[in-house]
Write a protein that holds these residues in place. Structure first.
Motif, mmCIF file in Angstrom:
data_model
loop_
_atom_site.group_PDB
_atom_site.id
_atom_site.type_symbol
_atom_site.label_atom_id
_atom_site.label_comp_id
_atom_site.label_asym_id
_atom_site.label_seq_id
_atom_site.Cartn_x
_atom_site.Cartn_y
_atom_site.Cartn_z
ATOM 1 N N GLU A 374 1.406 -93.069 -62.458
ATOM 2 C CA GLU A 374 0.864 -91.761 -61.723
ATOM 3 C C GLU A 374 2.117 -90.901 -61.450
ATOM 4 N N GLY A 375 3.357 -91.334 -61.382
ATOM 5 C CA GLY A 375 4.338 -90.559 -61.200
ATOM 6 C C GLY A 375 4.626 -89.907 -62.713
ATOM 7 N N ALA A 376 4.586 -90.866 -63.612
ATOM 8 C CA ALA A 376 4.864 -90.351 -64.966
ATOM 9 C C ALA A 376 3.897 -89.327 -65.297
ATOM 10 N N GLU A 377 2.540 -89.243 -64.958
ATOM 11 C CA GLU A 377 1.761 -87.899 -65.275
ATOM 12 C C GLU A 377 2.354 -86.784 -64.298
ATOM 13 N N ARG A 378 2.925 -86.958 -63.137
ATOM 14 C CA ARG A 378 3.288 -86.004 -62.149
ATOM 15 C C ARG A 378 4.591 -85.230 -62.803
ATOM 16 N N THR A 379 5.384 -85.940 -63.411
ATOM 17 C CA THR A 379 6.360 -85.406 -63.922
ATOM 18 C C THR A 379 6.327 -85.597 -65.579
ATOM 19 N N ARG A 380 5.424 -85.070 -66.000
ATOM 20 C CA ARG A 380 5.336 -85.063 -67.402
ATOM 21 C C ARG A 380 5.949 -84.120 -68.221
ATOM 22 N N SER A 381 6.300 -82.970 -67.464
ATOM 23 C CA SER A 381 6.942 -82.026 -68.301
ATOM 24 C C SER A 381 8.546 -81.808 -68.074
ATOM 25 N N LEU A 382 8.906 -82.991 -67.244
ATOM 26 C CA LEU A 382 10.433 -82.920 -66.875
ATOM 27 C C LEU A 382 11.238 -83.430 -67.684
ATOM 28 N N LEU A 383 12.358 -82.952 -67.852
ATOM 29 C CA LEU A 383 13.620 -83.530 -68.767
ATOM 30 C C LEU A 383 14.776 -83.374 -67.965
ATOM 31 N N ARG A 384 15.516 -84.491 -68.282
ATOM 32 C CA ARG A 384 17.189 -84.520 -67.382
ATOM 33 C C ARG A 384 18.055 -84.378 -68.426
ATOM 34 N N PHE A 385 19.088 -83.570 -68.300
ATOM 35 C CA PHE A 385 20.103 -83.362 -68.969
ATOM 36 C C PHE A 385 21.396 -83.819 -67.974
ATOM 37 N N ALA A 386 22.524 -84.414 -68.798
ATOM 38 C CA ALA A 386 23.745 -85.049 -68.040
ATOM 39 C C ALA A 386 24.630 -83.582 -68.232
ATOM 40 N N PHE A 387 25.565 -83.315 -67.109
ATOM 41 C CA PHE A 387 26.437 -82.298 -67.421
ATOM 42 C C PHE A 387 27.945 -82.690 -67.210
ATOM 43 N N CYS A 388 27.889 -84.071 -67.161
ATOM 44 C CA CYS A 388 29.382 -84.551 -66.722
ATOM 45 C C CYS A 388 30.018 -85.074 -67.991
ATOM 46 N N LYS A 389 30.291 -83.778 -68.856
ATOM 47 C CA LYS A 389 31.040 -83.738 -70.151
ATOM 48 C C LYS A 389 32.055 -82.578 -70.045
ATOM 49 N N LYS A 390 32.918 -82.725 -71.352
ATOM 50 C CA LYS A 390 33.854 -81.696 -71.228
ATOM 51 C C LYS A 390 33.115 -80.148 -71.280
ATOM 52 N N THR A 391 34.133 -79.104 -70.761
ATOM 53 C CA THR A 391 33.536 -77.939 -70.822
ATOM 54 C C THR A 391 33.143 -77.221 -72.164
ATOM 55 N N GLU A 392 33.908 -77.565 -73.098
ATOM 56 C CA GLU A 392 33.665 -77.146 -74.523
ATOM 57 C C GLU A 392 32.292 -77.914 -75.240
ATOM 58 N N VAL A 393 32.274 -79.003 -74.627
ATOM 59 C CA VAL A 393 31.254 -79.716 -75.270
ATOM 60 C C VAL A 393 29.617 -78.955 -74.548
ATOM 61 N N LEU A 394 29.895 -78.786 -73.085
ATOM 62 C CA LEU A 394 28.743 -78.153 -72.478
ATOM 63 C C LEU A 394 28.509 -76.815 -73.077
ATOM 64 N N GLU A 395 29.635 -76.004 -73.393
ATOM 65 C CA GLU A 395 29.203 -74.778 -73.967
ATOM 66 C C GLU A 395 28.571 -74.600 -75.098
ATOM 67 N N GLU A 396 29.040 -75.654 -75.975
ATOM 68 C CA GLU A 396 28.465 -75.658 -77.564
ATOM 69 C C GLU A 396 26.838 -76.119 -77.181
#
Length: 408
Positions: A374-396
């Motif tokens: 049921e929760g999977a249907e409610r969140t069906r269109s959501l994606l998670r990204f991690a931003f714990c990376k080097k600044t230059e990696v995130l900029e790219e």
């Protein structure tokens, strides 16, 4: 005859319950791989930037590394005491006093664990009997479902709702019952990035008290909040006597591979958890324990600095995600930012996650995998990204993501 490696038709084996709890077992009984493994393989094959799994790509403070290296060179390489080195237990107690005014006894109310994951597992295995209900918020970190299943518990959820991913307090109350044995709280929350205010925590404590439930609080992102302060649930009136607080060094100090965690709480609860924990790993990471004690004693500007740096990284990635056309939900804490794919006309985030490495060279994790059906249907269109990376990696990554609309 049923193979002992599988199970009878009416009684799934513990490994099957664990796999089901973590959404790894298909309806036909086939065992899949974790979404993290799947997305990592896709990222590798496409040469993509992997913003799926939440681990940093650079080390933490040099003085902590130096302390570990010195300990190894000095021969601190054998078993630590089962409850952990005294120097780390004392540092944990001092940390709780310094930041939150909590005063656990380092001798009887603190133990060291092999990461927060072992602490959570030991706590659930110590107290959950078959048929007991364990309440979490949803989406939930996948290991929660696995350990609840392994213990034979029933996993009950209360939804966290976009855009701020706060719970509906009426729905939260409805999730409690006379069978609720424990509330497994994650604050700051993975995967949503929510940081729960006093109002939410107070209601959790009220309901846990009403139903006689334990509170097991996973607070590994406690120092990684943006513009708000982390409030441990154990500081809420009425909570301390029923709360086990768990944290770790991995997220705060960027040493996830060391697997040094700890838990604190009332003596009788900690003793029960330690009884189980000693038959899981007994002890681990001896030369790292003293080094993490050094980290816990670092000055306040270290702690404010890591949060400020991470907030800047969040904002870099958010710009790229906005340019991509996603609906962006800015988190108040953790390593993670969630987006809605619906503004792009895409409602299946699992499908998009599988295509994203090939489309723009960035990998993410679909949020529905952290949910029951049921929760999977409610969140069906959501994606998670991690931003714990080097600044230059995130900029790219931000630059690549900005091209997504043209690639679809």
């Amino acid at each position: 005859m049923t193979s002992p490696a599988t199970s009878s038709e009416t009684s799934p084996a513990p490994w099957q319950r664990a796999a089901t709890g973590a959404n790894l077992l298909s309806p036909n009984g086939g065992l899949g791989v974790t979404i993290f493994e799947e997305m990592t393989m896709l990222a590798l094959s496409a040469g993509a930037i992997n913003l799926g799994q939440g681990f940093p790509d650079e080390d933490g403070p040099a003085e902590i590394k130096a302390a570990a290296q010195a300990a190894i060179a000095a021969g601190v390489n054998q078993y630590a005491p089962g409850k952990g080195l005294a120097v780390l237990r004392e540092a944990v107690a001092a940390h709780q006093q310094r930041f939150y005014g909590l005063t656990p006894d380092p001798e009887t109310e603190v133990i060291v664990t092999t990461g927060a994951t072992e602490g959570i597992a030991a706590a659930l295995l110590a107290f959950i009997e078959p048929g007991d209900e364990v309440l979490t918020f949803e989406p939930f970190y996948d290991s929660y479902g696995a350990i609840i299943g392994m213990a034979g518990g029933r996993h009950v959820t209360a939804p966290l709702l976009a855009p701020d991913f706060m719970p509906d307090l009426d729905a939260l109350e409805s999730a409690f019952s006379s069978r609720t044995k424990a509330v497994l709280l994650n604050n700051p929350h993975n995967p949503t990035g929510a940081v729960f205010p006093r109002e939410v925590l107070s209601r959790i404590v009220e309901l846990a008290t009403k139903y006689g439930a334990l509170i097991i609080s996973d607070e590994v992102y406690e120092h990684l909040t943006f513009g708000v302060k982390h409030l441990p649930v154990a500081t809420i009136p009425g909570a301390a006597e029923r709360t086990i607080t768990i944290s770790s060094a991995g997220k705060t100090f960027s040493f996830t591979g060391w697997k040094i965690g700890w838990l604190s709480g009332p003596q009788q609860l900690v003793a029960a958890v330690r009884t189980v924990k000693q038959f899981l790993t007994y002890s681990s990471g001896t030369p790292f324990q003293g080094a993490i004690a050094v980290g816990l004693g670092l000055p306040d500007d270290f702690y404010t600095g890591i949060a400020s740096t991470l907030q800047h990284k969040r904002d870099i990635l958010a710009e790229g995600l906005t340019a991509a056309g996603f609906g962006v939900y800015s988190p108040k804490g953790t390593y993670f930012i969630n987006v809605d794919t619906a503004p792009l006309g895409i409602t299946d985030s699992v499908d998009l996650a599988r295509r994203l490495p090939g489309l723009v060279g960035v990998a993410a994790i679909p949020v529905p995998v952290f949910c029951h059906p049921e929760g999977a249907e409610r969140t069906r269109s959501l994606l998670r990204f991690a931003f714990c990376k080097k600044t230059e990696v995130l900029e790219e990554a931000a630059s690549r993501l900005a091209t997504l609309r043209d690639k679809l």
